[in-house]
Design an enzyme around this catalytic site. Structure first.
Site, PDB file in Angstrom:
ATOM      1  CB  THR A 121      -3.450   0.324  -2.586  1.00 42.15           C
ATOM      2  OG1 THR A 121      -2.628   0.654  -1.330  1.00 42.15           O
ATOM      3  CG2 THR A 121      -4.170  -1.085  -2.262  1.00 42.15           C
ATOM      4  CB  SER A 161      -1.084   0.151   1.234  1.00 38.31           C
ATOM      5  OG  SER A 161      -1.793   1.170   1.327  1.00 38.31           O
ATOM      6  CG  ASP A 162       0.925   5.721  -1.961  1.00 38.16           C
ATOM      7  OD1 ASP A 162       2.126   5.976  -1.610  1.00 38.16           O
ATOM      8  OD2 ASP A 162       0.438   6.614  -2.284  1.00 38.16           O
ATOM      9  CE  LYS A 163       3.762   8.862   4.372  1.00 46.62           C
ATOM     10  NZ  LYS A 163       2.724   9.908   4.676  1.00 46.62           N
ATOM     11  CB  THR A 164       0.869  10.117   0.373  1.00 43.90           C
ATOM     12  OG1 THR A 164       2.138  10.285   1.175  1.00 43.90           O
ATOM     13  CG2 THR A 164       0.339  11.728   0.438  1.00 43.90           C
TER      14      THR A 164
END
Length: 857
Positions: free
Chosen positions: A591, A295-298
């Site tokens: 994601t 997963s991407d963070k931002t």
């Protein structure tokens, strides 16, 4: 222009409809059916040949529609750098189409511009750039033309460069274009996104393996049957050929493509209710199969809106702040009436160029996200921004400049003029000689404040310090001998639902890793809050991956395998991380919402884009889109994906068990030296009409409720595994064996072959009715399932029976199928025989439940 071409990204080739349609015939199932159709026409069995051709065309149409809708990946990349650009050519300022930019052009950049190409800065003034679509960094990056940067520095550290597609948020600059089109950073991503996809959805992998297994089984069965008939010596060549055609038609699950499409379409509709939009039909099941989410963070795990979390005053008083994003929901915990706390907030509001308002039912902001965070803090303290700005008339604004690392404002409050400033703690400390405490203004304790700063920085916060002083007149010496007001700790906060969603993923056996372009300390702080890692966990950076890759894939895998937090990662490195987890036999979902996520999303088994904040590139590359940007929706998608796969398993078990029963019936008939128990057209009728209604209805089966409590299927697990094989062998043996006994006894009783076939076909239809009902669950008793939970199946079972009965009485159809009406007494006798299947399947489920309980204990 001749040398480098237009500054335009490549367009992925799109196959035509005819090409897609032709591709649908490349399958072992299709080859067998084509051969069967040709032989049927050759032998004058035209009804069988026509039936087979209709099946082939129907399957091809369904496949074409599915595949054509899945051919849009990466088309939005062409729009990322379109528009106009300002350049100076031959000392004349011009505005040209972005596509006309060439390396060597002198480009003019100012606030609001989209950077048209990769450029090297030659001059800059207060320049900040939003590069989140490339790097994942949530904050705008300060650029400096005079900075010296190594050529091999990470993308996020090249402060003397700007990159195509990024946005100028503040300031102005002149720059030289150094790369256009596919040679830009976004162009490199385009090449990755437009290339042929290497990974496949898990369902496609399993269905392909299943196809070859069944095709191989059919070949072995036909060969064995042919040898047996030749050894018997009492079958003609035509009888042998017709028998083998019938066998092939009986075993091939012709209804599978239609049932598969329906199961996926139902899953698509159910997922849409949970804010998951499916772009490619085959991807419906992919989430249910995934064992790892990168997963991407931002914007995915966090809200992508900088929020003040703590306020720290010089006398060590700390105020916790709740809420997230630009909405003033939340509060400042503690005694908010303290004068020093309010003075700090006032300084943040006045040394500020942003705006916050309530419009259209939601809070909207304009300006730098750091400035907006101070306006939100004022709202949480109950202060009126409008009144503050009216009471403190602004005399002078000192805008933020990256070179200075601070901004300020001179305001008149009725009898005095005050200078308010905010900036980096290091810079503000150098300007201050005093600090405000509950005891008044005292000599500044820089060691104390530095300890506060270091403590907050280790937690991954971005720190902004504030100060003030009374001024007599504006001048260059005004930023000296100021009084330190305190610091605020900011962070892009975690989505409140993300922690529970990650916990549910783990309960379902799905691991989650966070991949971001942010600083390692920030990434780890967020990861700890999400429960992704502990305090002692390692964070892997892009530089570490670069070194490991130089040693080979094995070294990279050893570095990546145990880690769940990755920071300072570049787009191509995200792809390498996904590759590593896939080499470790994970089904990986990725994601994200930015262009920087697109290569990894395409490389993974499943790409998931955020719908609200996601770029067009991310959405076009993804297989699924989360419309509410809620990570928790992914968990709902995983559950529905597992429901879809379970239903596909049930349909396959139903169809293959029917085919196996016909196979067993044929083998027993040959062993006994009997004529073919059903002709090919009857077998097609049984598979496509009598069973076809029921297998499609079975795809509507709702969830059983324990999908997320089970571990995900192993990536290596085939469709044909122990439970399904047991079901097929037991059910198929019972149906085929009893059908043979009835067929044998009918012939022994002196009935004609045609009548015996007619009764055998009805018995097989009744077996199919009961088998469909019992296929609603692999382990649960039919008595424990709500009767009308799947009304489609409850209706399909009697309809399938009535359709067959109607065919008996319909001239033309009855002639083609070689069937005729039977008496009510005969029908009841056949129903009683078929009912034995229900008893045997219920006993098998009971045994399965008991075995599972024993193994769990």
């Amino acid at each position: 222009m001749k040398e480098y071409g237009l500054n335009r990204l490549p367009e992925p080739p799109m196959p035509g409809t005819v090409q897609i349609f032709a591709r649908q015939f490349l399958s072992p199932f299709i080859y067998i059916l084509v051969v069967a159709a040709i032989i049927s026409f050759t032998l004058g069995q035209n009804p069988s040949g026509v039936f087979i051709i209709v099946v082939l065309i129907l399957n091809a149409i369904i496949g074409t529609v599915q595949e054509y809708s899945a051919q849009r990946s990466a088309m939005a990349l062409r729009n990322m750098i379109k528009g106009m650009a300002h350049v100076i050519r031959d000392s004349v300022a011009r505005t040209i189409d972005v596509e006309e930019i060439v390396p060597g052009d002198l480009v003019q950049l100012s606030s609001g511009d989209k950077v048209p190409a990769d450029v090297t800065l030659i001059s800059s003034h207060n320049l900040t750039v939003d590069e989140s679509m490339l790097t994942g960094e949530s904050l705008a990056v300060s650029k400096n033309a005079i900075a010296t940067v190594d050529e091999d520095a990470p993308l996020s550290e090249k402060v003397n460069h700007c990159f195509a597609g990024s946005i100028i948020t503040h300031g102005r600059a002149q720059a030289i274009a150094i790369a256009t089109a596919t040679n830009t950073e976004i162009g490199r991503i385009a090449r990755h996104v437009t290339k042929e996809r290497v990974s496949e959805p898990p369902l496609m992998i399993r269905i392909r393996a299943f196809t070859y297994q069944v095709a191989g089984g059919i070949f072995v069965a036909i060969l064995s049957l042919t040898i047996m008939m030749l050894l018997k010596g009492n079958y003609t060549t035509e009888a042998i050929i017709l028998m083998t055609i019938g066998l092939a038609v009986s075993v091939i699950p012709e209804g599978l493509p239609a049932a598969l499409t329906v199961a996926l379409a139902i899953g698509m509709r159910r997922m849409a209710k949970n804010s998951v939009i499916i772009r490619k039909l085959i991807a419906v099941e992919s989430l249910g199969s995934c064992t790892f989410i990168c997963s991407d963070k931002t914007g995915t795990l966090t809200v992508n809106e900088l929020t003040i979390r703590q306020v720290v005053l010089p006398d060590d008083k700390v105020f916790q702040v709740t809420g997230e994003g630009v909405s003033p929901g939340g509060k400042v915990c503690g005694n908010t009436e303290q004068q020093h706390l309010q003075q700090l907030c006032i300084a943040g509001v006045l040394a500020n160029e942003s705006h916050l308002s309530y419009a259209g039912g939601e809070w909207v902001s304009d300006g730098d996200i750091v400035d907006v965070a101070f306006l939100v803090l004022a709202k949480k303290l109950g202060l009126s921004i409008t009144q503050l700005r009216q009471q403190h008339t602004q005399l002078e604004l000192i805008p933020y400049e990256s070179e200075k690392a601070y901004s300020g404002s001179v305001n008149f409050d009725g009898d005095k003029s005050w200078l308010y400033a905010k900036g980096s703690p290091e810079k503000m400390l150098s300007m201050c000689s005093h600090m405000e405490t509950s005891s008044g203004s005292v000599q500044i304790d820089k060691a104390l404040i530095e300890d506060q700063f270091e403590s907050l920085a280790k937690q991954g916060y971005r720190i902004i310090a504030l100060a003030k002083k009374e001024v007599i007149e504006c001048g260059c010496k005004q930023f000296e001998h100021m009084s330190f007001l305190g610091m605020v700790a900011m962070i892009d906060p975690v989505r409140h639902e993300a922690f529970d969603a990650i916990t549910r993923c783990r309960e379902g056996g799905v691991e989650v890793a966070m991949i971001t372009g942010d600083h390692p300390a920030t990434a780890k702080s967020i990861a700890i809050e999400l429960g992704l890692c502990g305090q002692d966990a390692a964070v892997v950076t892009g530089a570490m991956i670069h070194k490991a890759n130089a040693k080979g894939p094995k070294a990279a895998d050893e570095l990546i395998r145990p880690v769940r937090v990755f920071a300072r990662i570049e787009p191509q490195q995200k792809e390498q991380i996904v590759d590593s987890f896939m080499r470790q036999e994970h089904f990986v979902a990725v994601t994200g919402d930015g262009v920087n996520d697109a290569p990894a999303m395409r490389q993974a088994n499943t790409g998931i884009a955020m719908g609200k904040r996601g770029t067009d590139v991310a959405k076009e590359t993804a297989d699924l889109i989360i419309t509410d940007d809620n990570f928790a929706s992914i968990v709902s998608g995983i559950e529905q994906g597992r429901v879809v796969y379970n239903n596909i398993r049930k349909v396959i078990a139903l169809l293959v068990a029917t085919g196996f029963s016909a196979l067993w019936l044929f083998f027993l008939s040959v062993l006994a030296g009997l004529p073919m128990p059903m002709i090919a057209v009857q077998l097609l009728w049984l598979n496509l009409v009598a069973n076809g209604l029921q297998d499609v209805a079975l795809a509507f089966e709702p969830k059983e409720g324990n999908e997320l409590s089970r571990k995900p299927r192993k990536p290596s697990e085939p469709i044909f595994e122990k439970v399904i094989i047991e079901h097929i062998v037991i059910s198929g043996t019972v149906m085929g064996g009893l059908a043979f006994v009835h067929y044998y006894l009918a012939l022994e009783a002196g009935q004609s072959v045609e009548l015996a076939r007619n009764l055998t076909l009805m018995l097989m239809v009744l077996f199919g009715n009961i088998h469909a009902l019992n296929s609603r669950s692999e382990t649960l008793s039919l008595f424990t399932l709500p009767v009308f939970a799947n009304p489609f199946l409850i209706c399909a079972v009697p309809i399938a029976q009535l359709v067959h009965i109607a065919a008996m009485y319909t001239p033309g159809i009855s002639d083609v199928l070689a069937i005729q009406p039977i008496s009510l007494v005969q029908w009841i006798q056949l129903l009683l025989i078929a009912s034995s299947l229900f008893v045997i399947e219920e006993l098998h489920k009971w045994w399965r439940r008991r075995s599972q309980a024993y193994n769990a204990a």
